[in-house]
Write a protein that holds these residues in place. Sequence first.
Motif, short mmCIF file in Angstrom:
data_model
loop_
_atom_site.label_atom_id
_atom_site.label_comp_id
_atom_site.label_asym_id
_atom_site.label_seq_id
_atom_site.Cartn_x
_atom_site.Cartn_y
_atom_site.Cartn_z
N THR A 183 -3.54 0.23 -4.69
CA THR A 183 -4.99 0.44 -4.19
C THR A 183 -5.12 -0.71 -3.36
O THR A 183 -4.84 -1.88 -3.48
CB THR A 183 -5.99 0.48 -5.27
OG1 THR A 183 -6.03 -0.57 -6.17
CG2 THR A 183 -5.29 1.86 -6.31
N GLN A 184 -6.05 -0.47 -2.42
CA GLN A 184 -6.70 -1.53 -1.58
C GLN A 184 -7.39 -2.60 -2.51
O GLN A 184 -7.32 -3.75 -1.98
CB GLN A 184 -7.74 -0.96 -0.61
CG GLN A 184 -7.04 -0.18 0.40
CD GLN A 184 -8.07 0.15 1.39
OE1 GLN A 184 -9.46 0.01 1.47
NE2 GLN A 184 -7.59 1.36 2.24
N SER A 185 -7.95 -2.33 -3.47
CA SER A 185 -8.60 -3.43 -4.36
C SER A 185 -7.70 -4.23 -5.10
O SER A 185 -7.53 -5.47 -5.23
CB SER A 185 -9.51 -2.71 -5.53
OG SER A 185 -10.53 -1.86 -4.93
N GLN A 232 -11.81 -6.22 -0.30
CA GLN A 232 -11.04 -4.96 -0.28
C GLN A 232 -11.45 -4.38 1.11
O GLN A 232 -10.72 -3.80 1.70
CB GLN A 232 -11.99 -3.84 -1.30
CG GLN A 232 -11.32 -2.57 -1.46
CD GLN A 232 -12.03 -1.63 -0.30
OE1 GLN A 232 -13.27 -1.88 -0.34
NE2 GLN A 232 -11.30 -0.69 0.24
N MET A 233 -12.62 -4.89 1.64
CA MET A 233 -12.86 -4.17 3.08
C MET A 233 -12.22 -4.65 4.16
O MET A 233 -11.59 -4.17 5.10
CB MET A 233 -14.44 -4.69 3.45
CG MET A 233 -14.96 -4.12 4.85
SD MET A 233 -16.70 -4.37 5.09
CE MET A 233 -17.34 -3.32 3.85
N HIS A 234 -11.90 -6.12 3.86
CA HIS A 234 -10.70 -6.79 4.83
C HIS A 234 -9.34 -6.22 4.78
O HIS A 234 -8.97 -6.14 5.91
CB HIS A 234 -10.63 -8.33 4.47
CG HIS A 234 -9.92 -9.22 5.61
ND1 HIS A 234 -10.28 -9.14 6.64
CD2 HIS A 234 -8.81 -10.01 5.44
CE1 HIS A 234 -9.46 -10.10 7.59
NE2 HIS A 234 -8.71 -10.20 6.58
N SER A 286 -8.84 -3.19 3.95
CA SER A 286 -9.03 -1.85 4.79
C SER A 286 -8.90 -1.96 6.29
O SER A 286 -8.14 -1.30 6.72
CB SER A 286 -10.30 -1.43 4.41
OG SER A 286 -10.53 0.19 4.98
N ARG A 287 -9.75 -2.76 6.86
CA ARG A 287 -9.42 -3.18 8.22
C ARG A 287 -8.10 -3.57 8.82
O ARG A 287 -7.55 -3.06 9.73
CB ARG A 287 -10.35 -4.30 8.75
CG ARG A 287 -12.00 -3.92 8.55
CD ARG A 287 -12.59 -4.84 9.49
NE ARG A 287 -12.51 -6.16 8.79
CZ ARG A 287 -13.53 -6.68 8.12
NH1 ARG A 287 -14.60 -5.89 7.75
NH2 ARG A 287 -13.52 -8.09 7.66
N ARG A 311 0.75 -1.16 -0.05
CA ARG A 311 -0.01 0.05 0.11
C ARG A 311 0.80 1.22 0.05
O ARG A 311 0.60 2.18 -0.71
CB ARG A 311 -0.96 0.03 1.13
CG ARG A 311 -1.91 0.99 1.38
CD ARG A 311 -2.79 1.05 0.10
NE ARG A 311 -3.64 2.46 0.10
CZ ARG A 311 -3.48 3.54 -0.50
NH1 ARG A 311 -2.38 3.75 -1.22
NH2 ARG A 311 -4.11 4.55 -0.46
N ILE A 318 -4.88 -2.62 7.34
CA ILE A 318 -4.35 -1.46 7.08
C ILE A 318 -4.53 -0.69 8.19
O ILE A 318 -3.63 0.02 8.82
CB ILE A 318 -4.71 -0.84 5.73
CG1 ILE A 318 -4.04 -1.75 4.62
CG2 ILE A 318 -3.90 0.64 5.72
CD1 ILE A 318 -4.28 -1.01 3.28
N SER A 319 -5.63 -0.44 8.76
CA SER A 319 -6.34 0.66 9.75
C SER A 319 -5.56 -0.14 11.11
O SER A 319 -5.12 0.78 11.90
CB SER A 319 -7.61 0.62 10.04
OG SER A 319 -8.27 1.35 8.64
#
Length: 287
Positions: free
Chosen positions: A240-242, A252-254, A256-257, A234, A259-260
């Motif tokens: 990109t996350q995708s 993609q949501m997983h 994102s979680r 990243r 990375i956060s």
Amino acid sequence: MLIETPTADRSVSARPHTPSRRSHDDAPDTDELFHRLASLEEGPERDAVRDELLRAWLPMAHRIAGKFRDRGEAVEDLRQVAALGLLKAIDRFDPDRGAFESYAVPTVTGEIKRHFRDRMWALRVPRRVQELRNKVRVGRRELSQAPGCPEPSVADIAAHTGLTEEEVATGMAALESFSTLSLDAELSNGDDNHSLADTLGEHDPGFDVIVDREAVKEGLSRLPERERAILYMRFFEDMTQSRIADRLGVSQMHVSRLISRSCARVRDEALGHRPGRSTGGRHGSAA
């Protein structure tokens, strides 16, 4: 405080001086006046006697001030400082404890030295450094008095003054602290004219990046391998996350979680927090 230097006043009621009690021609015999001053209460009469003593002893104060000429201060200003020291000496002197001259000379001299120490330095330096500066200045001047003498070296000044070469270097550096240059002062370097401000560095954001990288390095090393790979893709490969999700076969949501959560963990450790205390939740490897 401006003290007017009065002209010689023939009405001074000082008694004719006794040569055996004076070390200079400007030291009048004013014992009677000082005893009279000590016996008077505050009021016009006492002020008149005080002024009379000031007029009588001003030549001595001016002589002391003259010893400090050529040190960057106007002679008239030095005389004002010396007159202020003389007033302090007159007000504090006890006529039953000796001759006024022996009390006044160190008082006036001390006032002038205090003026140089507290008012003349553009940069405040420790007292010890000021003393080294004075010794170096005097030593360098004495070594340079003979016609045709070269500029004395640090070793020459050290041998002459009894200081170490390190102390001489400190004193010579302090010589430059007595006055400062404006940032707009022009500096000449061949055909290139520029100001002192042009030589000053500016803030380099690259240093902040280095500090941040060093701060997070340890926290990154403790992350599970998969989370480290996601952060690398990243932030270093700018994916990109995708795209990361497609490569790993997750949503993609997983991504994102993850990375956060990873960023929160590394940030907390870099700021000195213990793992598990941030709002990022429990830290574990990705499913």
